[in-house]
Design a protein around this motif. Structure first.
Motif, PDB file in Angstrom:
ATOM      1  N   GLY A 425       0.825  -1.202   0.000  1.00  0.00           N
ATOM      2  CA  GLY A 425       0.000   0.000   0.000  1.00  0.00           C
ATOM      3  C   GLY A 425       0.856   1.246   0.000  1.00  0.00           C
ATOM      4  O   GLY A 425       1.527   1.553   0.989  1.00  0.00           O
ATOM      5  N   SER A 426       0.878   1.941  -1.106  1.00  0.00           N
ATOM      6  CA  SER A 426       1.698   3.141  -1.215  1.00  0.00           C
ATOM      7  C   SER A 426       1.068   4.068  -2.242  1.00  0.00           C
ATOM      8  O   SER A 426       0.479   3.608  -3.221  1.00  0.00           O
ATOM      9  CB  SER A 426       3.123   2.787  -1.643  1.00  0.00           C
ATOM     10  OG  SER A 426       3.908   3.944  -1.767  1.00  0.00           O
ATOM     11  N   ASP A 427       1.191   5.367  -1.993  1.00  0.00           N
ATOM     12  CA  ASP A 427       0.642   6.337  -2.942  1.00  0.00           C
ATOM     13  C   ASP A 427       1.597   6.615  -4.100  1.00  0.00           C
ATOM     14  O   ASP A 427       1.317   7.439  -4.958  1.00  0.00           O
ATOM     15  CB  ASP A 427       0.286   7.636  -2.206  1.00  0.00           C
ATOM     16  CG  ASP A 427      -0.840   7.421  -1.206  1.00  0.00           C
ATOM     17  OD1 ASP A 427      -1.662   6.514  -1.438  1.00  0.00           O
ATOM     18  OD2 ASP A 427      -0.879   8.132  -0.184  1.00  0.00           O
ATOM     19  N   ARG A 428       2.734   5.925  -4.102  1.00  0.00           N
ATOM     20  CA  ARG A 428       3.657   6.006  -5.241  1.00  0.00           C
ATOM     21  C   ARG A 428       4.196   4.619  -5.518  1.00  0.00           C
ATOM     22  O   ARG A 428       4.694   3.945  -4.618  1.00  0.00           O
ATOM     23  CB  ARG A 428       4.817   6.965  -4.921  1.00  0.00           C
ATOM     24  CG  ARG A 428       5.776   7.147  -6.085  1.00  0.00           C
ATOM     25  CD  ARG A 428       6.710   8.313  -5.835  1.00  0.00           C
ATOM     26  NE  ARG A 428       7.727   8.020  -4.841  1.00  0.00           N
ATOM     27  CZ  ARG A 428       8.896   7.459  -5.141  1.00  0.00           C
ATOM     28  NH1 ARG A 428       9.174   7.097  -6.387  1.00  0.00           N
ATOM     29  NH2 ARG A 428       9.790   7.252  -4.196  1.00  0.00           N
ATOM     30  N   SER A 429       4.062   4.153  -6.724  1.00  0.00           N
ATOM     31  CA  SER A 429       4.546   2.818  -7.070  1.00  0.00           C
ATOM     32  C   SER A 429       5.842   2.914  -7.866  1.00  0.00           C
ATOM     33  O   SER A 429       6.122   3.921  -8.521  1.00  0.00           O
ATOM     34  CB  SER A 429       3.498   2.054  -7.886  1.00  0.00           C
ATOM     35  OG  SER A 429       3.233   2.712  -9.101  1.00  0.00           O
ATOM     36  N   PRO A 467      -2.996   1.801  -4.002  1.00  0.00           N
ATOM     37  CA  PRO A 467      -3.052   2.978  -3.124  1.00  0.00           C
ATOM     38  C   PRO A 467      -3.354   2.568  -1.674  1.00  0.00           C
ATOM     39  O   PRO A 467      -4.087   1.607  -1.436  1.00  0.00           O
ATOM     40  CB  PRO A 467      -4.200   3.801  -3.718  1.00  0.00           C
ATOM     41  CG  PRO A 467      -4.301   3.349  -5.136  1.00  0.00           C
ATOM     42  CD  PRO A 467      -3.936   1.900  -5.129  1.00  0.00           C
ATOM     43  N   GLN A 468      -2.814   3.323  -0.725  1.00  0.00           N
ATOM     44  CA  GLN A 468      -3.026   3.027   0.684  1.00  0.00           C
ATOM     45  C   GLN A 468      -4.510   2.994   1.035  1.00  0.00           C
ATOM     46  O   GLN A 468      -4.959   2.212   1.877  1.00  0.00           O
ATOM     47  CB  GLN A 468      -2.309   4.075   1.550  1.00  0.00           C
ATOM     48  CG  GLN A 468      -2.426   3.831   3.045  1.00  0.00           C
ATOM     49  CD  GLN A 468      -1.799   4.949   3.863  1.00  0.00           C
ATOM     50  OE1 GLN A 468      -1.136   5.826   3.318  1.00  0.00           O
ATOM     51  NE2 GLN A 468      -1.993   4.920   5.159  1.00  0.00           N
ATOM     52  N   GLU A 469      -5.291   3.850   0.379  1.00  0.00           N
ATOM     53  CA  GLU A 469      -6.722   3.956   0.677  1.00  0.00           C
ATOM     54  C   GLU A 469      -7.448   2.637   0.450  1.00  0.00           C
ATOM     55  O   GLU A 469      -8.467   2.356   1.098  1.00  0.00           O
ATOM     56  CB  GLU A 469      -7.343   5.064  -0.190  1.00  0.00           C
ATOM     57  CG  GLU A 469      -8.797   5.359   0.111  1.00  0.00           C
ATOM     58  CD  GLU A 469      -9.018   5.990   1.479  1.00  0.00           C
ATOM     59  OE1 GLU A 469     -10.131   5.864   2.002  1.00  0.00           O
ATOM     60  OE2 GLU A 469      -8.064   6.599   2.027  1.00  0.00           O
TER      61      GLU A 469
END
Length: 509
Positions: A425-429, A467-469
């Protein structure tokens, strides 16, 4: 000048100076004696002959030999169902006023764990002990005049058959002392809002009216709340609206995976204090700034036992084999993983709470949480516990310069064999192949069993970024958004199928 703050700080420091030296081993012997004595006339106490145990030469040994291990399904099916139906004196004298709904990490059905008056008193006493320990952190006097944001589950408890139900954070917040209410935020009215998104939006709207000095709650949900406040007020960081924020009391899960993403929301570093409050009781807290370990509370209505965390003692579902050896506090060793077993003033007996811990200081009974028994990844002999997985994710964050506060994985069978299939979970891959190579290489070096598994049945690592969301929405879809929720770090194949289908649907929307 912070007059009231100086008075409070002075009292705490004086109280800490007068505190007597602890002897955790003797405290635990006394706690077990008191538990058995108080419960010996209950149905459970008579069935397992607590009176005879109390008369034995070695009470701890007799207790371990007489009473079996219980997980939730076993103790609930055999005993607590009677309590839920209104029978008194089942596993503890009288009838509990509350039941904690444990969100857990597996299954959609909430567990109902009794919370007695004695447990409420135990939790309050532990909270006071933690406040006294603040003398070790050298906080400025004005800190003790600031407000505290406690982000838990709703305090609007449900009435059911003569008792009230809710998550432990909601039960605790609904029983806070009267003198604390002037410091407590978001306040009783907002805390009762059941819908998580509505509650957080309301907090964001009111945030400018509060002078928050401390935060308390589970890291994943605290992050999302802080992000909402920052977004709502178009801020760079949370200190722009709460300039006096100095402390975050974390709990429920290891803080390490969230450290980088959490710190990105701050304008300056704050003191992180770990606590160990579960649905079954308040068990430990960090007592000083020079360590991230927590001190077991050994004199407060909870008796601890420790089963060595070895694959031969753990069933596939995370339960213990019947003859798994249990150690007492005087038998444990430093830096060894143990399955935590508790007996409490809520009528919880030799109960497998599901957490694994390791001692950092045996003499002072200081521990760190290392994982969950159900999150032990050993499908193909890799023997990875959550602390090893957390270390791997932290290594990824450093190597790739990204934030990965959430993850989950499964040992999944593909056409060409087993792989560890990770969702990060990350907002940047970044490049998934490169990430998989870094993960695989780190785990080979960090864990010899993983390295052996990679030479045999385990083909490798697969990685997907989301995304983390998505992780928060997964919890929401399982009716577990907010509160005491912990994301599953390791899933079985059936649950992982549900997760992958959910992710696919979320990514399409």
């Amino acid at each position: 000048m912070a007059i009231i703050g100086n008075i409070i700080k002075g009292f705490i420091e004086a109280r800490d100076t007068l505190s007597k030296e602890r002897n955790p081993i003797e405290e635990q012997k006394k706690v077990l004696q008191e538990l058995l004595e108080k419960a010996k006339e209950t149905q459970f106490g008579q069935h397992y002959q607590f009176g005879a145990i109390l008369n034995s030469e070695n009470v701890a040994k007799a207790y371990a030999e007489t009473v079996p291990y219980f997980d939730y399904n076993k103790i609930s099916g055999e005993w607590w169902t009677r309590t839920l139906k209104g029978e008194p004196n089942v596993t503890w004298p009288g009838s509990p006023d509350f039941f904690a709904l444990s969100s857990g990490t597996t299954g959609k059905k909430s567990k109902r764990i009794p919370v007695t008056e004695d447990m409420i008193a135990s939790i309050k006493k532990a909270g006071i002990k933690q406040v006294y320990a603040l003398s070790n952190f050298d906080m400025p006097a004005d800190f003790f005049e600031k407000e505290i944001m406690m982000l838990g589950s709703s305090t609007d408890l449900r009435e059911r058959q003569g008792h009230k139900e809710g998550e432990i954070s909601g039960i605790s917040a609904s029983n806070i002392p009267f003198w604390f209410k002037k410091y407590y935020k978001p306040g009783e009215e907002i805390a009762k809002i059941d819908d998580w998104d509505e509650r957080v939006l309301t907090i964001a709207k009111e945030a400018k009216n509060w002078d928050i000095g401390a935060l308390s709650g589970i890291p994943s949900w605290m992050e999302l709340m802080l992000k909402k406040v920052i977004e709502y007020h178009n801020l760079e960081h949370i200190h722009e609206i709460w300039p006096n924020l100095q402390v975050y009391t974390s709990g429920g899960v290891a803080f390490d995976p969230y450290e980088k993403s959490f710190n990105a929301l701050l304008g300056r570093p704050i003191q992180i204090i770990d606590t160990y409050l579960a649905s079954e009781g308040f068990m430990a807290f960090q007592s000083g700034p020079d360590t991230n370990a927590m001190k077991l509370i050994t004199d407060n209505g909870i008796y601890f036992e420790f089963v060595p965390f070895k694959s031969e003692y753990i069933n596939e579902d995370g339960s213990l084999v019947e003859d798994a050896p249990a150690l007492t506090l005087d038998q444990v060793q430093r830096d060894e993983d143990y399955v935590l077993i508790i007996s409490t003033v809520s009528g919880t007996w030799r109960y497998l709470i599901g957490d694994t811990i390791a001692f950092t200081d045996v003499e002072n009974a200081e521990i760190k949480i290392t994982g969950r028994t159900k999150f032990f990844l050993n499908t193909v002999g890799s023997q990875l516990s959550v602390n090893k997985l957390n270390d791997a994710v932290k290594h990824l964050e450093e190597e790739l310069d990204i934030k990965i506060p959430e993850y989950t994985l499964c040992a999944k069978r593909f056409d060409d064999g087993f792989y560890h299939s990770w969702y990060l979970g990350s907002d940047r891959s970044v490049d998934s192949t490169k990430t998989a190579e870094i993960l695989d290489s780190f785990l080979k070096q960090a864990n010899k069993n993983y390295k052996v598994a990679r030479s045999k049945a385990l083909e490798g690592v697969k990685v997907a970024f989301v995304p983390q969301e998505v992780f928060a929405e997964w919890s929401g879809a399982n009716k577990k958004k907010g509160g005491q929720v912990k994301m599953e770090r390791v899933m079985g194949e059936e649950k992982f199928e549900e997760w992958e289908a959910f992710v696919a649907q979320e990514m399409e929307n």
